[in-house]
Design an enzyme around this catalytic site. Sequence first.
Site, mmCIF file in Angstrom:
data_model
loop_
_atom_site.group_PDB
_atom_site.id
_atom_site.type_symbol
_atom_site.label_atom_id
_atom_site.label_comp_id
_atom_site.label_asym_id
_atom_site.label_seq_id
_atom_site.Cartn_x
_atom_site.Cartn_y
_atom_site.Cartn_z
ATOM 1 N N CYS A 163 36.109 43.904 37.857
ATOM 2 C CA CYS A 163 34.836 43.589 38.517
ATOM 3 C C CYS A 163 33.748 43.214 37.519
ATOM 4 N N CYS A 168 33.723 40.319 40.103
ATOM 5 C CA CYS A 168 32.487 40.268 40.902
ATOM 6 C C CYS A 168 31.247 39.850 40.115
ATOM 7 N N LYS A 171 31.305 36.323 38.459
ATOM 8 C CA LYS A 171 31.473 35.401 39.586
ATOM 9 C C LYS A 171 30.159 35.236 40.363
ATOM 10 N N TYR A 304 39.992 33.867 48.197
ATOM 11 C CA TYR A 304 38.736 34.304 47.586
ATOM 12 C C TYR A 304 38.471 33.644 46.227
ATOM 13 N N GLU A 308 35.800 30.615 45.621
ATOM 14 C CA GLU A 308 34.547 31.009 44.957
ATOM 15 C C GLU A 308 34.377 30.260 43.639
ATOM 16 N N HIS A 576 11.733 38.403 62.164
ATOM 17 C CA HIS A 576 11.517 36.966 62.211
ATOM 18 C C HIS A 576 10.655 36.533 61.041
ATOM 19 N N GLU A 581 18.555 37.766 62.209
ATOM 20 C CA GLU A 581 18.062 38.051 63.566
ATOM 21 C C GLU A 581 18.920 37.378 64.634
HETATM 22 P P1 FAD Z 1 40.417 47.138 37.820
HETATM 23 O O1 FAD Z 1 38.955 47.011 37.970
HETATM 24 O O2 FAD Z 1 41.189 45.889 37.673
HETATM 25 O O3 FAD Z 1 40.654 48.087 36.565
HETATM 26 C C1 FAD Z 1 41.927 48.389 36.050
HETATM 27 C C2 FAD Z 1 41.786 48.635 34.558
HETATM 28 O O4 FAD Z 1 42.957 49.280 34.081
HETATM 29 C C3 FAD Z 1 41.658 47.353 33.768
HETATM 30 O O5 FAD Z 1 40.627 47.465 32.800
HETATM 31 C C4 FAD Z 1 43.002 47.214 33.079
HETATM 32 O O6 FAD Z 1 42.935 46.485 31.877
HETATM 33 C C5 FAD Z 1 43.343 48.678 32.862
HETATM 34 N N1 FAD Z 1 44.772 48.957 32.677
HETATM 35 C C6 FAD Z 1 45.819 48.410 33.334
HETATM 36 N N2 FAD Z 1 46.971 48.979 32.918
HETATM 37 C C7 FAD Z 1 46.618 49.908 31.999
HETATM 38 C C8 FAD Z 1 47.364 50.835 31.227
HETATM 39 N N3 FAD Z 1 48.683 50.931 31.348
HETATM 40 N N4 FAD Z 1 46.707 51.634 30.358
HETATM 41 C C9 FAD Z 1 45.349 51.562 30.230
HETATM 42 N N5 FAD Z 1 44.599 50.707 30.943
HETATM 43 C C10 FAD Z 1 45.228 49.897 31.826
HETATM 44 N N6 FAD Z 1 35.513 42.690 44.637
HETATM 45 C C11 FAD Z 1 34.362 42.852 45.319
HETATM 46 O O7 FAD Z 1 34.155 43.900 45.936
HETATM 47 N N7 FAD Z 1 33.402 41.889 45.329
HETATM 48 C C12 FAD Z 1 33.537 40.732 44.667
HETATM 49 O O8 FAD Z 1 32.653 39.883 44.701
HETATM 50 C C13 FAD Z 1 34.739 40.531 43.937
HETATM 51 N N8 FAD Z 1 34.915 39.409 43.221
HETATM 52 C C14 FAD Z 1 36.046 39.238 42.488
HETATM 53 C C15 FAD Z 1 36.198 38.072 41.766
HETATM 54 C C16 FAD Z 1 37.331 37.861 41.027
HETATM 55 C C17 FAD Z 1 37.480 36.597 40.236
HETATM 56 C C18 FAD Z 1 38.345 38.854 41.012
HETATM 57 C C19 FAD Z 1 39.584 38.645 40.204
HETATM 58 C C20 FAD Z 1 38.213 40.029 41.728
HETATM 59 C C21 FAD Z 1 37.058 40.231 42.472
HETATM 60 N N9 FAD Z 1 36.860 41.384 43.224
HETATM 61 C C22 FAD Z 1 35.721 41.548 43.950
HETATM 62 C C23 FAD Z 1 37.895 42.439 43.270
HETATM 63 C C24 FAD Z 1 37.524 43.618 42.322
HETATM 64 O O9 FAD Z 1 37.288 43.147 41.033
HETATM 65 C C25 FAD Z 1 38.671 44.626 42.325
HETATM 66 O O10 FAD Z 1 38.948 45.005 43.651
HETATM 67 C C26 FAD Z 1 38.354 45.882 41.512
HETATM 68 O O11 FAD Z 1 38.040 45.573 40.195
HETATM 69 C C27 FAD Z 1 39.556 46.829 41.568
HETATM 70 O O12 FAD Z 1 39.312 47.979 40.809
HETATM 71 P P2 FAD Z 1 40.519 48.821 40.197
HETATM 72 O O13 FAD Z 1 39.886 50.053 39.636
HETATM 73 O O14 FAD Z 1 41.601 48.946 41.162
HETATM 74 O O15 FAD Z 1 41.099 47.919 39.019
HETATM 75 P P1 NAP Z 2 45.153 36.049 47.376
HETATM 76 O O1 NAP Z 2 44.189 36.532 48.389
HETATM 77 O O2 NAP Z 2 46.432 36.744 47.237
HETATM 78 O O3 NAP Z 2 45.428 34.476 47.655
HETATM 79 C C1 NAP Z 2 46.309 33.717 46.924
HETATM 80 C C2 NAP Z 2 46.095 32.237 47.230
HETATM 81 O O4 NAP Z 2 46.930 31.457 46.383
HETATM 82 C C3 NAP Z 2 46.437 31.852 48.652
HETATM 83 O O5 NAP Z 2 45.578 30.829 49.065
HETATM 84 C C4 NAP Z 2 47.880 31.345 48.518
HETATM 85 O O6 NAP Z 2 48.254 30.404 49.498
HETATM 86 C C5 NAP Z 2 47.804 30.652 47.181
HETATM 87 N N1 NAP Z 2 49.103 30.536 46.509
HETATM 88 C C6 NAP Z 2 49.955 31.549 46.245
HETATM 89 N N2 NAP Z 2 51.037 31.067 45.585
HETATM 90 C C7 NAP Z 2 50.853 29.740 45.434
HETATM 91 C C8 NAP Z 2 51.604 28.712 44.826
HETATM 92 N N3 NAP Z 2 52.774 28.963 44.239
HETATM 93 N N4 NAP Z 2 51.117 27.453 44.855
HETATM 94 C C9 NAP Z 2 49.928 27.195 45.439
HETATM 95 N N5 NAP Z 2 49.168 28.128 46.031
HETATM 96 C C10 NAP Z 2 49.616 29.395 46.022
HETATM 97 O O7 NAP Z 2 44.509 36.103 45.934
HETATM 98 P P2 NAP Z 2 43.085 36.008 45.243
HETATM 99 O O8 NAP Z 2 42.249 34.923 45.769
HETATM 100 O O9 NAP Z 2 43.436 35.988 43.804
HETATM 101 O O10 NAP Z 2 42.379 37.378 45.580
HETATM 102 C C11 NAP Z 2 42.947 38.624 45.221
HETATM 103 C C12 NAP Z 2 42.102 39.739 45.796
HETATM 104 O O11 NAP Z 2 40.878 39.877 45.038
HETATM 105 C C13 NAP Z 2 41.668 39.474 47.237
HETATM 106 O O12 NAP Z 2 42.562 40.068 48.133
HETATM 107 C C14 NAP Z 2 40.293 40.090 47.308
HETATM 108 O O13 NAP Z 2 40.325 41.329 47.971
HETATM 109 C C15 NAP Z 2 39.824 40.289 45.882
HETATM 110 N N6 NAP Z 2 38.617 39.432 45.687
HETATM 111 C C16 NAP Z 2 37.479 39.734 46.365
HETATM 112 C C17 NAP Z 2 36.375 38.903 46.247
HETATM 113 C C18 NAP Z 2 35.107 39.203 47.007
HETATM 114 O O14 NAP Z 2 34.948 40.310 47.491
HETATM 115 N N7 NAP Z 2 34.201 38.262 47.147
HETATM 116 C C19 NAP Z 2 36.438 37.776 45.454
HETATM 117 C C20 NAP Z 2 37.629 37.490 44.785
HETATM 118 C C21 NAP Z 2 38.716 38.328 44.918
HETATM 119 P P3 NAP Z 2 49.006 30.817 50.868
HETATM 120 O O15 NAP Z 2 47.910 31.180 51.843
HETATM 121 O O16 NAP Z 2 49.737 29.579 51.225
HETATM 122 O O17 NAP Z 2 49.910 31.962 50.564
#
Ligand code: FAD
Ligand code: NAP
Length: 601
Positions: A163, A168, A171, A304, A308, A576, A581
């Site tokens: 995040c 997040c 992004k 997502y 985004e 408003h 609203e």
């Molecule tokens: P993470 O935050 O991924 O943390 C896991 C940590 O564990 C990482 O630092 C990793 O390196 C570490 N780790 C892994 N394996 C090991 C190991 N064996 N030993 C030590 N450390 C390890 N969510 C939202 O709510 N709003 C958003 O706008 C949003 N935008 C997103 C945009 C993008 C591009 C992405 C990819 C995700 C977004 N998300 C968003 C999703 C959000 O980031 C995740 O849901 C959240 O970070 C999950 O938290 P977590 O604690 O499960 O894992």
């Molecule tokens: P995702 O929700 O798993 O979506 C994967 C996308 O890639 C789908 O559109 C899928 O298409 C496509 N895809 C998969 N394999 C492919 C291939 N071989 N060739 C072409 N397209 C392919 O993954 P994500 O967008 O990475 O998000 C992961 C999670 O992060 C989400 O579930 C969300 O909860 C979290 N996140 C949250 C936010 C937020 O809160 N704003 C922002 C970003 C991420 P199909 O539909 O055809 O399978």
Amino acid sequence: MPPIEKDSGRNELKLRIQELIDTNQVVVFSKSYCPYCVKVKDLFKELNVKCNVVELDHIEDGPNYQELLLEMTGQKTVPSVFINKTHLGGCDKTMKAHKDGVLQQLLNGDASETYDYDLIVIGGGSGGLACSKEAAALGKKVMVLDYVVPTPRGTTWGLGGTCVNVGCIPKKLMHQAGVLGTSMQDARKFGWEFEETVKHNWETMTAAINSYIGSLNWGYRVALRDKSVNYDNSYASFVEPHKIKAVNKRGKEKFHTADKFVLATGERPRYLGIPGDKEFCITSDDLFSLPYCPGKTLVIGASYVALECGGFLAGIGLDVTVMVRSILLRGFDQDMANRAGKHMEEHGVKFLRKYVPVKIEQLEAGTPGKLKVTSRSTEGDEVIEGEYNTVLVAVGRDACTDKIGLDKAGVKVNTKNGKVPVNDEEQTNVPHIYAIGDILEGKWELTPVAIQAGRLLARRLYAGSNIKCDYVNVPTTVFTPMEYGSCGLSEEKAVELYGQENIEVYHSLFWPLEFTIPNRDNNTCYSKILCNKLDNERVIGFHYLGPNAGEVTQGFGTAMKCGATKEQLDNTIGIHPTCAEIFTTMEVTKSSGGDIKQSGC
Ligand code: FAD
Ligand code: NAP
């Protein structure tokens, strides 16, 4: 002595050692001439405790035993003492345990006092940090390990997880850069005069954002220190159910034990597995700190992350194409997803629908270079080619669960997707091991969900709480250029669960007041609620496509938690002039086919 090269021989020996440990109250791996071993054996004699001694210098494959003991416990030296399946250590640890009374507890079968920590949390992201800080605040001895494996391009980052570093936070800030671009165009219509050509500087934006992220990384470290959580920047994996191996970036190994564990390792971007993808493409893990402007970009994926990132790259003026395999935003309300996509399309993002990439080739190296992408239609044999400066792969994320020794701890994972199944208390099949956040099977992958689950878990474990994380009606927002906020069911899901005849859909287009002067996006924003006719028109789905969707959706999420009905929304007086609203004045039902264009205030 033959080396234990063959996997089968090695596994057999390991099983033999494990059996010895499992079936004897006390096992001492010893060498007959070692004075420390003699001291330990004498102690057990004195205590009148029967111990099974394996004299490694008396058996042919003694050195192999030692190699395997090192792998299993982190200790190669003798004596190596096990009591009731728990590895106690060598002579000093055994003597100390005897002095402290811990040895007796172990012999009685109570191991809880002998661990280094009450709780070890693997992963210092959203969930792991929340859980570890809460547990420490409740007086527990806690360790958190966080380690970022560099991307194939070598990108890495600090403490805080996805995040903060590659999710997040950067992004939303880059989304804001795009929003500001639009606002600047609007500003002229509001009377602002600026002569100079407006252009965007990628390096300035990334430097500012990454400097802010650096301050967050530092803040997390300080917060852990203040809460007395022991933070280790090492990669953790289980070697035993109660023991992990921690390896730092220099390869130095340490071993730690704990009474309980929380897995919070998150996910990492998936690659396509086609020629050239890892060599030439980037993922969201690289994008936010890319040291150069990506230029003409192809985004592969349609969920997502893809929409985004594609959205803000277009928002800062880049030429962006999104390659969609099937549909936009799978799992979301498709009507809303398509409206968000249509808005992107109308604002310059190109969509290549029903194509998948098959090969990526480098035409020119550089920052950015030039890549050729060959793609295939999903509906036939048609093959197309395109040239881009950057290819961003956003096709989903894989749970980081395959290299953390879950087999050694006995934790079950879904082998199809690497996700960890848990019960409603985030407990895995191994009672002392819990899991939270993105690695959970069938749960939302969102930061606030991971935080909530982590915090509540710590309170249940250490403060006698019985409050569980509620995964129902989680509000969320997709930060596409026109933002989409939702809570509860999609229209498709509501119909599937309750039947079309039992759902009333109220909807309306609207035109935010701020858009009127610049005369843009007239009647493009859209709001919709789904009500259950069988339950007093309770709102079971909330959908909003418009500016500040996160801000708007958050409060309605609370209303839905309180069981809001259509009547209650109608009885709420609106603010408003705002976008939100609209939810207090929606009258037209979808089934009526009535006009939903907004014509005045
Ligand atoms: P993470 O935050 O991924 O943390 C896991 C940590 O564990 C990482 O630092 C990793 O390196 C570490 N780790 C892994 N394996 C090991 C190991 N064996 N030993 C030590 N450390 C390890 N969510 C939202 O709510 N709003 C958003 O706008 C949003 N935008 C997103 C945009 C993008 C591009 C992405 C990819 C995700 C977004 N998300 C968003 C999703 C959000 O980031 C995740 O849901 C959240 O970070 C999950 O938290 P977590 O604690 O499960 O894992
Ligand atoms: P995702 O929700 O798993 O979506 C994967 C996308 O890639 C789908 O559109 C899928 O298409 C496509 N895809 C998969 N394999 C492919 C291939 N071989 N060739 C072409 N397209 C392919 O993954 P994500 O967008 O990475 O998000 C992961 C999670 O992060 C989400 O579930 C969300 O909860 C979290 N996140 C949250 C936010 C937020 O809160 N704003 C922002 C970003 C991420 P199909 O539909 O055809 O399978």
